[in-house]
Scaffold this active site. Structure first.
Site, PDB file in Angstrom:
ATOM      1  N   GLU A   1       8.898  58.019 115.472  1.00  0.00           N
ATOM      2  CA  GLU A   1       8.358  58.973 116.247  1.00  0.00           C
ATOM      3  C   GLU A   1       8.133  60.466 115.526  1.00  0.00           C
ATOM      4  OE1 GLU A   1      10.081  60.454 120.025  1.00  0.00           O
ATOM      5  OE2 GLU A   1       8.554  62.091 120.138  1.00  0.00           O
TER       6      GLU A   1
ATOM      7  N   ASP B   1      13.304  60.167 115.217  1.00  0.00           N
ATOM      8  CA  ASP B   1      12.290  61.415 115.414  1.00  0.00           C
ATOM      9  C   ASP B   1      12.114  62.106 114.034  1.00  0.00           C
ATOM     10  OD1 ASP B   1      12.071  61.538 118.510  1.00  0.00           O
ATOM     11  OD2 ASP B   1      14.251  61.490 118.006  1.00  0.00           O
TER      12      ASP B   1
ATOM     13  N   LYS C   1       7.333  64.117 115.081  1.00  0.00           N
ATOM     14  CA  LYS C   1       7.782  65.235 116.185  1.00  0.00           C
ATOM     15  C   LYS C   1       6.940  66.323 115.672  1.00  0.00           C
ATOM     16  CE  LYS C   1      10.755  64.724 119.465  1.00  0.00           C
ATOM     17  NZ  LYS C   1      10.119  64.170 120.732  1.00  0.00           N
TER      18      LYS C   1
ATOM     19  N   GLU D   1      14.516  53.601 117.556  1.00  0.00           N
ATOM     20  CA  GLU D   1      13.328  54.568 117.565  1.00  0.00           C
ATOM     21  C   GLU D   1      14.324  55.811 117.039  1.00  0.00           C
ATOM     22  OE1 GLU D   1      11.827  58.379 119.695  1.00  0.00           O
ATOM     23  OE2 GLU D   1      13.765  57.697 119.520  1.00  0.00           O
TER      24      GLU D   1
ATOM     25  N   HIS E   1      15.582  65.291 116.234  1.00  0.00           N
ATOM     26  CA  HIS E   1      15.162  65.291 117.384  1.00  0.00           C
ATOM     27  C   HIS E   1      14.514  67.113 117.569  1.00  0.00           C
ATOM     28  CE1 HIS E   1      13.918  66.067 121.688  1.00  0.00           C
ATOM     29  NE2 HIS E   1      13.606  64.608 121.401  1.00  0.00           N
TER      30      HIS E   1
ATOM     31  N   ASP F   1      19.287  54.383 125.340  1.00  0.00           N
ATOM     32  CA  ASP F   1      20.360  54.843 124.767  1.00  0.00           C
ATOM     33  C   ASP F   1      21.450  53.858 124.663  1.00  0.00           C
ATOM     34  OD1 ASP F   1      19.063  57.409 124.686  1.00  0.00           O
ATOM     35  OD2 ASP F   1      20.085  58.036 126.377  1.00  0.00           O
TER      36      ASP F   1
ATOM     37  N   HIS G   1      17.398  54.197 121.430  1.00  0.00           N
ATOM     38  CA  HIS G   1      16.739  55.544 121.253  1.00  0.00           C
ATOM     39  C   HIS G   1      17.642  56.366 120.373  1.00  0.00           C
ATOM     40  CE1 HIS G   1      15.753  59.338 123.667  1.00  0.00           C
ATOM     41  NE2 HIS G   1      14.572  59.094 122.957  1.00  0.00           N
ATOM     42  N   ARG G   2      16.902  57.026 119.509  1.00  0.00           N
ATOM     43  CA  ARG G   2      17.574  57.853 118.283  1.00  0.00           C
ATOM     44  C   ARG G   2      18.846  57.127 117.953  1.00  0.00           C
ATOM     45  NH1 ARG G   2      17.731  63.462 122.252  1.00  0.00           N
ATOM     46  NH2 ARG G   2      15.782  62.984 123.076  1.00  0.00           N
TER      47      ARG G   2
HETATM   48  O1  G3P Z   1       9.971  57.728 121.852  1.00  0.00           O
HETATM   49  C1  G3P Z   1      10.392  57.687 122.977  1.00  0.00           C
HETATM   50  C2  G3P Z   1      11.322  59.052 123.239  1.00  0.00           C
HETATM   51  O2  G3P Z   1      12.197  59.291 122.209  1.00  0.00           O
HETATM   52  C3  G3P Z   1      10.154  60.255 123.240  1.00  0.00           C
HETATM   53  O3  G3P Z   1      10.818  61.408 123.869  1.00  0.00           O
HETATM   54  O4  G3P Z   1      12.139  63.664 123.544  1.00  0.00           O
HETATM   55  O5  G3P Z   1      13.372  61.448 123.430  1.00  0.00           O
HETATM   56  O6  G3P Z   1      11.748  62.149 121.340  1.00  0.00           O
HETATM   57  P1  G3P Z   1      12.208  62.055 123.094  1.00  0.00           P
HETATM   58 MG    MG Z   2      11.778  60.322 120.135  1.00  0.00          MG
END
Ligand code: G3P
Ligand code: MG
Length: 259
Positions: A109, A36, A111, A34, A49, A229, A7-8
């Site tokens: 993703e 943003d 944003k 993943e 993000h 994470d 995640h990120r």
């Molecule tokens: O894509 C999953 C997650 O990243 C969505 O929420 O706010 O962490 O970008 P956020």
């Molecule tokens: Mg995200």
């Protein structure tokens, strides 16, 4: 087999959405990352993000108020640790070039729920196509109109709606979007909902799962992927490795008789 998406990037160990966190993800054997995406003032897709640069850089103000060149002046690592002070906000293109040399899958993703970032879908798609990465990309967004636009651009694009509330019969909604992927928050899931997703052939990649107990349950349910994470912990849980420290007496016995 459940895939593990960082995640990120591996954002527990390196500043989120930087090349360092993506590199860390591959070191920790993640299957994918993943990230943003937003647009700079001069319409360059950039990887960050928040709409405001304040939390994750030494600058302030909105991402979309700065050109890509101006965004490059900000330090995107020092807030996390001085060890990462060379990190910059990556362009999406930089990440795509890097990912080409790896086997990683990429969850991109968009944003665009707070600020619209008009035209971002086409710009992102053209970049992905330029590097011939279409087969490795899953597009997600909380803005589902944006996902429909990605489908309009190319109906083979894999789109996955993100959501975080208790939608009623979410599999029906996902089907209405004409896709077979969903990215729900883990809190919205239970065994019955997951069963219905499976029944309708819908792949579930759930976020953001950092607790080993929840991971284990989701692996048992055979979700398509978790977004975390801590990809290293997820890998260990998946491999059935227990993380509790061996007791002192066990450690002593093992030293006495290593076999
Ligand atoms: O894509 C999953 C997650 O990243 C969505 O929420 O706010 O962490 O970008 P956020
Ligand atoms: Mg995200």
């Amino acid at each position: 087999m459940t895939y593990i998406f960082a995640h990120r990037g591996a954002s527990k160990y390196a500043p989120e959405n930087t090349m360092a966190s993506f590199q860390k993800a591959i070191e920790l054997n993640a299957d994918g990352i993943e990230l943003d995406v937003q647009l700079s003032k001069d319409n360059i897709p950039v990887v960050i993000h928040d709409e405001n640069v304040k939390r994750t850089t030494d600058g302030k103000g909105l991402v979309c108020e700065y050109s890509f060149e101006q965004l490059q002046c900000f330090d995107a690592g020092n807030w996390f640790s001085s060890h990462f002070q060379e990190e910059r906000i990556p362009s999406l293109e930089e990440v795509l070039i890097w990912i080409k040399s790896t086997p990683l899958k990429l969850n991109l993703e968009l944003k665009n729920t707070i600020l619209p970032h008009y035209g971002m879908e086409r710009l992102v798609y053209d970049l992905v196509t330029k590097y011939d990465l279409n087969d490795r990309i899953i597009y997600s967004s909380f803005n589902h109109y944006s996902l429909r636009e990605l489908q309009r651009i190319d109906r083979t694009n894999e789109i996955a709606p993100l959501y975080s509330s208790g939608l009623y019969e979410p599999w029906n909604y996902v089907r209405k979007l004409n896709t077979k992927s969903a990215h729900p928050h883990w809190r919205t899931l239970n065994a019955s909902i997951l069963k219905s997703f499976t029944k309708h052939g819908i792949k579930v990649r759930t976020y953001t799962v950092n607790d080993p107990k929840k991971m284990r349950w989701l692996f048992d349910q055979q979700v398509e992927a978790i977004i975390t994470d801590v990809p290293d912990i997820a890998k260990n849980v998946l491999d059935g490795v227990h993380h509790h420290k061996p007791s002192k007496i066990l450690t002593i016995l093992q030293k006495l008789n290593p076999l």
